[in-house]
Enzyme design. Structure first.
Site, PDB file in Angstrom:
ATOM      1  N   ALA A   1      -4.606  30.102 -31.551  1.00  0.00           N
ATOM      2  CA  ALA A   1      -6.121  31.364 -31.821  1.00  0.00           C
ATOM      3  C   ALA A   1      -5.590  32.197 -32.871  1.00  0.00           C
ATOM      4  CB  ALA A   1      -5.503  31.994 -30.325  1.00  0.00           C
ATOM      5  N   ASP A   2      -4.672  32.503 -33.437  1.00  0.00           N
ATOM      6  CA  ASP A   2      -4.315  32.913 -34.614  1.00  0.00           C
ATOM      7  C   ASP A   2      -5.033  32.143 -35.672  1.00  0.00           C
ATOM      8  OD1 ASP A   2      -3.328  35.660 -33.731  1.00  0.00           O
ATOM      9  OD2 ASP A   2      -1.580  34.732 -34.909  1.00  0.00           O
ATOM     10  N   VAL A   3      -4.781  30.613 -35.311  1.00  0.00           N
ATOM     11  CA  VAL A   3      -5.367  30.256 -36.338  1.00  0.00           C
ATOM     12  C   VAL A   3      -6.920  30.211 -36.943  1.00  0.00           C
ATOM     13  CG1 VAL A   3      -5.432  27.853 -37.964  1.00  0.00           C
ATOM     14  CG2 VAL A   3      -3.102  28.664 -37.018  1.00  0.00           C
TER      15      VAL A   3
ATOM     16  N   ASP B   1      -1.298  36.171 -29.847  1.00  0.00           N
ATOM     17  CA  ASP B   1      -1.289  35.162 -30.523  1.00  0.00           C
ATOM     18  C   ASP B   1      -1.186  33.989 -28.191  1.00  0.00           C
ATOM     19  OD1 ASP B   1      -2.351  31.924 -30.835  1.00  0.00           O
ATOM     20  OD2 ASP B   1      -0.685  31.483 -30.100  1.00  0.00           O
TER      21      ASP B   1
ATOM     22  N   GLY C   1      -8.310  33.179 -37.672  1.00  0.00           N
ATOM     23  CA  GLY C   1      -8.541  32.846 -39.287  1.00  0.00           C
ATOM     24  C   GLY C   1      -9.119  32.333 -39.731  1.00  0.00           C
TER      25      GLY C   1
END
Length: 411
Positions: A179-181, A147, A184
């Site tokens: 960025a990860d969230v 991220d 997802g």
């Protein structure tokens, strides 16, 4: 569990945040999530502490709070997929599953025969979602992506932080792994779209999601501003590139947020603050003019707001419909009456009796509400359950897998 997706089973071979964030959402919506973890260690985030989750005696467990943020409503099967027996268990589970989510490096599962092409031969209508840093194709496809580096490479840090040349100025990452969230969230949307396509056509498909793609896509107005003008935006602190006044302003006891979104709101704001003449000034008459003259307007507003407290301004503007708000620390966030009313803090209990606080799901469905049925699991907590209930293995077969360290339980 029951819910909108109670007829869907998901094999979650992902770890850390982006993939688990997606599978948790699907689990909250009722899907049966089987989380596949490495024996002995499990998901990397189990060790990403402190802080660590409480145990039944009030001490600290071995699982970090980070792990709990994205792993409720899942059953944990600790399985060695590097072994032929572990690989066969995955294949057997795939036969009666609908979705598989993984975030291995490109080609990483092919050597185990668990890549999309191998598994679709077993389950042609499988929805297979791959989450990587850079996608399945392209010159950087082989690279690992995290991220922090994606926020930098994808441009988010170039528009986040105080202006260059000011105290503390320069690029700053967002305070959560955004960025990860966001990846997802896109993964969840993609899975639901693919399931809908399957319901119509009977076809499964491979979903290729990249953190870098998502970060670029979610630059939103900042990206289109650049594409239209050819001028790269930079850090503006709490100011907005396209709206004014839409930023933080000083009060006598701190700062608060003012978010004026149109000319009529600005006129009301000026009247309330004794700056009525500004609403008729050509330099501030329209949002376009206010953006072009933001430095002058910021100084004029700040000279007024600094004379009263945050609560005074919020009460005044709130009564008159001027968008505004406090800059809350997390203790104040979860004390907000609106946050409490909307059920944004929940609590789940582990089998050992430990009660774990968590953040609620923001999805509010009138007919099939989200559920909070399974606390973030212990490593291997559901290994026996999955092997017995989902695969039909008998006790002797399970004990043999445990003895050979192919499967682990938390017993």
């Amino acid at each position: 569990m029951t819910g909108a997706l109670s007829h869907i089973r998901v094999l979650d071979l992902s770890r850390i945040l982006a993939g688990p964030w997606a599978s948790q959402i699907l689990g909250d919506l009722g899907a049966n999530i089987i989380k596949i973890e490495r024996p002995g260690k499990g998901d990397d985030t189990r060790g990403w502490g402190p802080p660590f989750l409480p145990d039944a005696m009030g001490g600290a467990s071995h699982d970090a709070a980070y792990f709990a943020c994205c792993n409720r409503n899942k059953r944990s099967l600790a399985l060695d997929i590097t072994s032929p027996e572990g690989q066969q268990i995955i294949r057997d589970l795939v036969k009666t599953s609908d979705v598989l989510i993984e975030n291995y490096k490109v080609g990483g599962l092919a050597k185990y025969g668990l890549d999309y092409d191998s598994l679709k031969a077993i389950k042609p209508d499988l929805v297979y979602c791959s989450v990587t840093g850079f996608g399945q194709t392209g010159p950087d496809a082989h690279r690992a992506g995290y991220d922090f580096m994606i926020q930098a490479m994808g441009g988010l840090m170039s528009v986040t932080g105080q202006p260059q040349g000011t105290p503390g100025g320069g690029p700053v990452k967002v305070g959560v792994a955004l960025a990860d969230v966001m990846t997802g969230l896109y993964a969840t949307i993609s899975v639901l779209a693919a399931l809908n396509h399957r319901a119509v056509s009977g076809e499964g498909q491979h979903i290729d999601l990249a953190l870098l793609d998502v970060q670029v896509a979610t630059l939103a107005n900042q990206a289109t501003n650049y594409l239209i003008t050819g001028k790269a935006p930079t850090q503006m602190g709490n100011a907005h590139p396209n709206l004014m006044p839409y930023q933080s302003f000083p009060a006598s006891d701190g700062h608060f947020i003012l978010a004026v979104g149109n000319d009529s709101q600005f006129a009301r704001f000026c009247e309330l603050t004794g700056l009525a003449g500004l609403a008729e000034d050509e330099r501030f008459l329209t949002n376009r003019a206010r953006v072009e003259n933001r430095d002058i307007l910021t100084a004029k507003i700040s000279a007024i707001t600094v004379d009263r407290t945050i609560d005074d301004w919020l009460a005044l503007f709130g009564r008159e419909g001027i968008p505004c708000g406090p800059i809350n620390t997390l203790d104040r966030v979860f004390a907000e009456p609106q946050v409490q009313h909307r059920g944004m803090q929940v609590e789940l209990q582990r089998p050992d009796g430990a009660r774990l606080p968590g953040v609620g799901n923001p999805i509010k469905l009138s007919k099939t509400p989200v559920r909070y049925d399974i606390a973030p699991p212990f490593l291997g907590e559901h290994s026996r359950d999955v092997l017995t209930r989902d695969l039909g293995l008998n006790e002797r077969e399970i004990e043999d897998l445990i003895a050979r360290q192919i499967v682990e339980t938390n017993e």
